[in-house]
Structures are given as structure tokens and as C-alpha cells.
Scaffold this active site. Structure first.
Site, mmCIF file in Angstrom:
data_model
loop_
_atom_site.group_PDB
_atom_site.id
_atom_site.type_symbol
_atom_site.label_atom_id
_atom_site.label_comp_id
_atom_site.label_asym_id
_atom_site.label_seq_id
_atom_site.Cartn_x
_atom_site.Cartn_y
_atom_site.Cartn_z
ATOM 1 N N THR A 134 6.648 -30.229 100.591
ATOM 2 C CA THR A 134 8.036 -30.770 100.315
ATOM 3 C C THR A 134 8.678 -30.622 101.619
ATOM 4 O O THR A 134 8.404 -29.873 102.436
ATOM 5 C CB THR A 134 8.787 -30.208 99.532
ATOM 6 O OG1 THR A 134 10.138 -30.565 99.265
ATOM 7 C CG2 THR A 134 8.570 -28.821 99.395
ATOM 8 N N GLU A 136 11.862 -29.521 101.692
ATOM 9 C CA GLU A 136 12.559 -28.574 101.550
ATOM 10 C C GLU A 136 12.110 -27.394 102.145
ATOM 11 O O GLU A 136 12.973 -26.202 102.343
ATOM 12 C CB GLU A 136 12.828 -28.296 100.159
ATOM 13 C CG GLU A 136 13.406 -29.459 99.371
ATOM 14 C CD GLU A 136 13.858 -29.243 98.098
ATOM 15 O OE1 GLU A 136 14.341 -27.903 97.728
ATOM 16 O OE2 GLU A 136 14.169 -29.921 97.498
ATOM 17 N N LYS A 164 7.008 -23.369 97.466
ATOM 18 C CA LYS A 164 6.056 -24.263 98.288
ATOM 19 C C LYS A 164 5.694 -23.867 99.929
ATOM 20 O O LYS A 164 4.411 -23.976 100.083
ATOM 21 C CB LYS A 164 7.013 -25.685 98.271
ATOM 22 C CG LYS A 164 7.251 -26.283 96.860
ATOM 23 C CD LYS A 164 5.732 -26.580 96.077
ATOM 24 C CE LYS A 164 5.100 -27.795 96.861
ATOM 25 N NZ LYS A 164 4.049 -28.385 96.046
HETATM 26 P P1 NAD Z 1 6.587 -32.952 88.350
HETATM 27 O O1 NAD Z 1 7.171 -31.918 88.035
HETATM 28 O O2 NAD Z 1 6.909 -34.350 88.008
HETATM 29 O O3 NAD Z 1 4.982 -32.836 87.631
HETATM 30 C C1 NAD Z 1 4.028 -31.830 88.081
HETATM 31 C C2 NAD Z 1 2.896 -31.912 87.278
HETATM 32 O O4 NAD Z 1 2.184 -30.800 87.401
HETATM 33 C C3 NAD Z 1 3.243 -31.989 85.834
HETATM 34 O O5 NAD Z 1 2.354 -33.115 85.182
HETATM 35 C C4 NAD Z 1 2.796 -30.562 85.365
HETATM 36 O O6 NAD Z 1 2.344 -30.745 83.976
HETATM 37 C C5 NAD Z 1 1.697 -30.224 86.369
HETATM 38 N N1 NAD Z 1 1.392 -28.847 86.352
HETATM 39 C C6 NAD Z 1 2.331 -27.786 86.401
HETATM 40 N N2 NAD Z 1 2.040 -26.607 86.764
HETATM 41 C C7 NAD Z 1 0.529 -26.735 86.503
HETATM 42 C C8 NAD Z 1 -0.489 -25.847 86.528
HETATM 43 N N3 NAD Z 1 -0.253 -24.493 86.800
HETATM 44 N N4 NAD Z 1 -1.725 -26.503 86.485
HETATM 45 C C9 NAD Z 1 -1.900 -27.625 86.426
HETATM 46 N N5 NAD Z 1 -0.934 -28.667 86.213
HETATM 47 C C10 NAD Z 1 0.329 -28.129 86.526
HETATM 48 O O7 NAD Z 1 6.284 -33.140 89.862
HETATM 49 P P2 NAD Z 1 6.316 -34.221 90.933
HETATM 50 O O8 NAD Z 1 7.848 -34.562 91.340
HETATM 51 O O9 NAD Z 1 5.190 -35.334 90.643
HETATM 52 O O10 NAD Z 1 6.026 -33.688 92.242
HETATM 53 C C11 NAD Z 1 4.382 -33.359 92.481
HETATM 54 C C12 NAD Z 1 4.269 -32.586 93.920
HETATM 55 O O11 NAD Z 1 5.024 -33.102 94.963
HETATM 56 C C13 NAD Z 1 4.741 -31.161 93.716
HETATM 57 O O12 NAD Z 1 3.953 -30.509 94.348
HETATM 58 C C14 NAD Z 1 6.102 -31.130 94.457
HETATM 59 O O13 NAD Z 1 6.584 -29.991 94.819
HETATM 60 C C15 NAD Z 1 5.905 -32.169 95.508
HETATM 61 N N6 NAD Z 1 7.065 -32.923 96.060
HETATM 62 C C16 NAD Z 1 7.858 -33.456 95.128
HETATM 63 C C17 NAD Z 1 8.814 -34.525 95.702
HETATM 64 C C18 NAD Z 1 9.686 -35.095 94.469
HETATM 65 O O14 NAD Z 1 10.947 -35.676 95.086
HETATM 66 N N7 NAD Z 1 9.543 -35.350 93.385
HETATM 67 C C19 NAD Z 1 9.152 -34.681 96.831
HETATM 68 C C20 NAD Z 1 8.366 -33.972 97.934
HETATM 69 C C21 NAD Z 1 7.145 -33.187 97.381
HETATM 70 O O1 DAU Z 2 13.432 -32.968 98.950
HETATM 71 C C1 DAU Z 2 12.107 -32.903 98.341
HETATM 72 C C2 DAU Z 2 12.339 -32.347 96.844
HETATM 73 O O2 DAU Z 2 13.183 -33.433 96.434
HETATM 74 C C3 DAU Z 2 11.285 -32.066 95.994
HETATM 75 O O3 DAU Z 2 10.523 -31.212 97.006
HETATM 76 C C4 DAU Z 2 11.982 -31.561 94.700
HETATM 77 O O4 DAU Z 2 10.526 -31.226 93.944
HETATM 78 C C5 DAU Z 2 12.536 -32.597 94.043
HETATM 79 O O5 DAU Z 2 12.964 -31.996 92.967
HETATM 80 C C6 DAU Z 2 13.751 -33.031 95.102
HETATM 81 O O6 DAU Z 2 14.590 -31.579 95.315
HETATM 82 P P1 DAU Z 2 16.163 -31.891 95.318
HETATM 83 O O7 DAU Z 2 16.811 -30.640 94.684
HETATM 84 O O8 DAU Z 2 16.818 -32.642 96.498
HETATM 85 O O9 DAU Z 2 16.400 -33.074 93.879
HETATM 86 P P2 DAU Z 2 17.329 -33.357 92.945
HETATM 87 O O10 DAU Z 2 16.987 -34.724 92.212
HETATM 88 O O11 DAU Z 2 17.527 -32.177 91.909
HETATM 89 O O12 DAU Z 2 18.790 -33.372 93.577
HETATM 90 C C7 DAU Z 2 18.979 -34.479 94.539
HETATM 91 C C8 DAU Z 2 20.442 -34.030 94.945
HETATM 92 O O13 DAU Z 2 21.400 -34.464 93.841
HETATM 93 C C9 DAU Z 2 20.787 -32.659 95.353
HETATM 94 O O14 DAU Z 2 21.603 -32.520 96.566
HETATM 95 C C10 DAU Z 2 21.278 -32.160 93.969
HETATM 96 C C11 DAU Z 2 22.136 -33.375 93.503
HETATM 97 N N1 DAU Z 2 22.313 -33.292 92.171
HETATM 98 C C12 DAU Z 2 21.324 -33.054 91.409
HETATM 99 C C13 DAU Z 2 21.166 -33.133 90.108
HETATM 100 C C14 DAU Z 2 20.305 -32.764 89.144
HETATM 101 C C15 DAU Z 2 23.710 -33.498 91.438
HETATM 102 O O15 DAU Z 2 24.567 -33.736 92.098
HETATM 103 N N2 DAU Z 2 23.564 -33.612 90.208
HETATM 104 C C16 DAU Z 2 22.420 -33.291 89.273
HETATM 105 O O16 DAU Z 2 22.622 -33.324 88.256
#
Ligand code: NAD
Ligand code: DAU
Length: 361
Positions: A134, A136, A164
Site C-alpha cells: 500500500t 500508506e 504492511k
Molecule cells: P480485503 O480485506 O478485502 O481482503 C483480504 C482477504 O485476505 C480476505 O479474503 C481475507 O479472508 C483474506 N485473509 C486475511 N487474513 C488471511 C490469512 N491469514 N490467510 C489467508 N487469507 C487471509 O483486502 P483488499 O482490499 O482486497 O486488499 C488486498 C491487499 O491489497 C492487502 O494486502 C491490502 O493491504 C492491499 N491494498 C489494498 C488497497 C485497497 O484500497 N483496498 C490499497 C492498497 C493495497
Molecule cells: O491507501 C491505500 C489504503 O486505502 C489501503 O492500504 C487500505 O487497505 C484501504 O483500506 C485504504 O485505507 P484508507 O484508510 O485510506 O481507506 P478508508 O476507505 O477506510 O478511508 C478512506 C478515507 O475516508 C479516509 O480519509 C478515512 C475516510 N473515512 C472512512 C470511513 C470508513 C470517512 O470519512 N468515514 C468513514 O466512515
């Protein structure tokens, strides 16, 4: 492409990647997922008769299981999505984040290292371990500061980001110390179909459909860099096929609204596609207590992947949001399946009585 062992493939990005890979007939997929609250079995239901897709429930921290899967299926690639991924949950309960994101990644790397050592020289040449991380890990930007590049120093601020960052360091170390052919992606906020409704965009859509408050932390001035998930999936396959071993790639969407601007845009689209006669969705916007240690701004410089691999995002924020909203409106049953006691407990814990108990629409 050969086979891919995907971890965490039942979550948001993983399921989109698997569907993308199968639709392109890119590779056979073995999906190892623990099936935590964040996964949804419906996400991959359409693959139930696909002989090129195998599911195994399990933990990346179980290196015996991972090694036996690797030996059985002999994948050419491992793509690690598995993680605890929600920042707010990491603030309440960091333990699970350390367990999966740090210890789990370590155990996964150990299994992959053992498997890699058993490969023949030409198999070693083609093997890749891709770690999905990420933006972050870079911390928070002030207004006007340059976007995160691959050389920006790590400065994680939440337990999630720190876990991470630790996993990224382990991946780097396994490349430098053991010669494991690793690649790392540091990606900005993804959005799109199949994202669990605890993250900002699906939460806002879910609540709006149910005519519940749209909770914005603090003043809503925080900024994220939004990337449509399918654009990320294309980047993942490119990095897997053509990325330089040992390198990291930053991926961003080139869209940086404030949270308030973003939620207002979602409301405007909903007013158009799901109009209510008595109110506009914007009237549901509610400012709530800020997230502790809330990072102000993320912005990703993706010029490295653009210049070296020719990737850039194709969706604008408007086109991506319209596709996302359409998907959720067409998949209300998927949303319903995310609801559980765990979800209701989470809502109460994080939002107090701002939202009350989430009801099914
Ligand atoms: P998510 O939370 O939607 O899904 C995570 C998945 O991993 C789930 O299916 C869960 O069951 C599985 N999991 C959790 N712990 C596990 C374990 N110990 N062994 C096997 N499986 C396990 O997450 P996502 O949003 O799809 O993110 C996927 C990856 O991308 C993560 O590594 C996250 O840090 C990274 N990432 C996410 C975002 C985002 O915006 N969502 C952005 C940048 C990076
Ligand atoms: O930047 C990449 C990351 O983005 C990933 O690594 C994380 O897995 C993913 O969850 C996401 O993190 P954020 O904290 O940025 O995402 P989130 O959707 O939780 O929040 C986005 C923005 O919105 C953040 O500034 C917090 C704000 N927020 C979030 C929630 C859930 C609100 O204002 N209200 C809310 O209820």
C-alpha cells in the site's frame, strides 16, 4: 502464463484479480484464503464450474499447508493479497494485523523460499513472488508536497500501515538475502465491485441505499488517490509478467478529491440513478469524530510503471464511480451477505450511535 497461487483471493482486490485473470484465460488459479469477515463467497461464485480455478481455505501463516499446496500445484507465480486491510479496525485491534500481515507474510515467505530451492534452474528463472502493498507505508503528505515515489522513505502512521511496511521489508530481505525473485506493488486506495462495505466508497453507497447517515470523519478535507480496481488488476498482471525482479512499483489513480468532494459526487450520481422524491442523498452527510492519527493526504507518482511498463489508469473518477454504483445496485444480494453480527458490532464500535445498527435494505 503458468499457474498462479493467489492468497487472499476471496477479498476485494484478490477476487477482482482472479475474475480478471480467468476472463483473460491468463492462468490457472489456486486461491488460498482464510475466509475472514472481509471475504464474500458470492464474489467468486461464477467460477464454481471453472476447472481452471481451485479454492483452498487456509491461513498464509500455516507454512506446512502453503508448502504442500506449492508442491502439489507447482505454480510459476505467487501473488500475495492476504492481509487484514482496514485501518480503523487496526486502531481498535492491532493484534490480528501483526499476526497476518507480519507473521503470516513471514511464514508465507518461508514456505515459498523452501519451494523455490527445490525448483530446477529454468523454473527458478521464471518464478515470481508478487507482494501487494500500500501507499500508506509512506505516511502522510502535506498540501503541496510531492507525490510518493518508489524512493520516498517509509513513515507508516497506523498499526495497519506499520504492519504492511514490516511485510514489505521482509519481502525485500528475502530477495536480497535468499535471492527470492520478488516484486512489490505499493498501491493507492482501490474502489470498485466487491469491496466490503466498511471502506469509504461502498459504505457510503450501502448507507445511502438504506437512507442512513453518511459518516465523514473530521472535516472531510482528507485526500486519497482513488484507483479503479480493474486498472490495478491490469497493473498486477503487467508487473508479474514484465516487472524487474527485486523492484517495487507505485500505482495510483490520478484522482485526488477530498473525502467530502468524493462523497458529494457519489450522492450526485445516486440522485441521478436512484432518485428519491423527498430528498437528495447529500442531506444524509454527517460529520463524525475523526479517526485517530488520520493521515491527511496520499498522492502516488506512478511515472515508473508508466515509463517502464506502459501502464496508466483508464477510468476517470466519474466513470469508475458510475460503474461501481451500478454494480452495487445490481448486486444487493452480495451486499446483504456482508451483513453479519460482526458487521453490526463493528458499526456500533466505530460509529457509536451515529448510524445505529445497519439494517438490510
Ligand atoms: P480485503 O480485506 O478485502 O481482503 C483480504 C482477504 O485476505 C480476505 O479474503 C481475507 O479472508 C483474506 N485473509 C486475511 N487474513 C488471511 C490469512 N491469514 N490467510 C489467508 N487469507 C487471509 O483486502 P483488499 O482490499 O482486497 O486488499 C488486498 C491487499 O491489497 C492487502 O494486502 C491490502 O493491504 C492491499 N491494498 C489494498 C488497497 C485497497 O484500497 N483496498 C490499497 C492498497 C493495497
Ligand atoms: O491507501 C491505500 C489504503 O486505502 C489501503 O492500504 C487500505 O487497505 C484501504 O483500506 C485504504 O485505507 P484508507 O484508510 O485510506 O481507506 P478508508 O476507505 O477506510 O478511508 C478512506 C478515507 O475516508 C479516509 O480519509 C478515512 C475516510 N473515512 C472512512 C470511513 C470508513 C470517512 O470519512 N468515514 C468513514 O466512515
Amino acid at each position: 502464463m503458468g499457474k498462479i497461487l493467489v492468497t487472499g483471493g476471496s477479498g476485494f482486490i484478490g477476487s477482482n484479480f482472479i475474475l480478471y485473470a480467468r476472463s483473460q484465460e491468463m492462468a490457472e488459479i489456486i486461491n488460498l484464503d482464510k475466509l475472514t469477515y472481509a471475504s464474500n463467497p458470492k464474489s467468486l461464485e461464477q467460477l464454481k464450474n471453472d476447472t481452471g480455478y481451485i479454492f483452498q481455505q487456509g491461513d498464509i501463516g500455516n507454512s506446512t499447508l502453503v508448502l504442500s499446496l506449492l508442491r502439489q500445484h507447482q505454480p510459476q507465480y505467487v501473488v500475495n493479497f492476504a492481509a487484514e486491510s482496514h485501518v480503523d479496525r487496526s486502531i481498535f485491534s492491532p493484534q490480528e494485523f501483526i499476526q497476518t500481515n507480519v507473521v503470516g507474510t513471514f511464514q508465507l515467505l518461508e514456505a515459498v523460499r523452501a519451494f523455490y530451492q527445490e525448483l530446477l534452474p529454468d523454473q527458478k528463472e521464471n518464478f515470481r513472488f508478487l507482494h501487494i502493498s500500500t501507499d500508506e507505508v509512506y505516511g502522510s503528505l502535506q498540501a503541496g508536497e510531492p507525490a510518493f515515489s518508489e524512493n520516498t522513505p517509509y513513515a507508516p502512521n497506523s498499526p495497519y500501515a506499520a504492519s504492511k511496511a514490516s511485510s514489505d521489508h521482509l519481502v525485500r530481505a528475502y530477495h536480497h538475502t535468499y535471492g527470492l525473485p520478488t516484486l512489490t506493488i505499493n498501491c493507492s486506495n482501490n474502489y470498485g465491485p466487491r469491496q466490503f462495505p466498511e471502506k469509504l466508497i461502498p459504505l457510503m453507497i450501502f448507507n445511502a441505499i438504506n437512507q442512513k447517515p453518511l459518516p465523514i470523519y473530521g472535516s472531510g478535507e482528507n485526500i486519497r488517490d482513488w484507483l479503479y480496481v480493474e486498472d490495478h488488476c491490469r497493473a498486477i498482471s503487467l508487473v508479474l509478467l514484465k516487472g524487474k525482479v527485486g523492484d517495487t512499483y507505485n500505482i495510483g489513480g490520478g484522482n485526488q478529491p477530498t473525502n467530502l468532494e468524493l462523497v458529494t459526487q457519489i450522492c450526485t450520481i445516486l440522485d441521478e440513478v436512484l432518485p428519491r422524491s423527498n430528498f437528495s442523498y447529500q442531506s444524509l452527510i454527517t460529520f463524525v469524530k475523526d479517526r485517530p492519527g488520520h493521515d491527511y493526504r496520499y498522492c502516488v507518482n506512478f511515472s515508473k510503471i508508466k515509463q517502464t511498463l506502459g501502464w496508466e489508469p483508464t477510468e476517470t473518477l466519474d466513470s469508475g464511480l458510475r460503474k461501481t454504483i451500478r454494480w452495487y445496485l445490481d448486486n444487493l444480494e452480495w451486499l446483504r451477505q456482508c451483513k453479519s453480527q460482526n458487521y453490526d458490532d463493528w458499526v456500533v464500535k466505530n460509529y457509536g450511535d451515529t448510524m445505529g445498527k445497519g439494517e438490510s435494505h
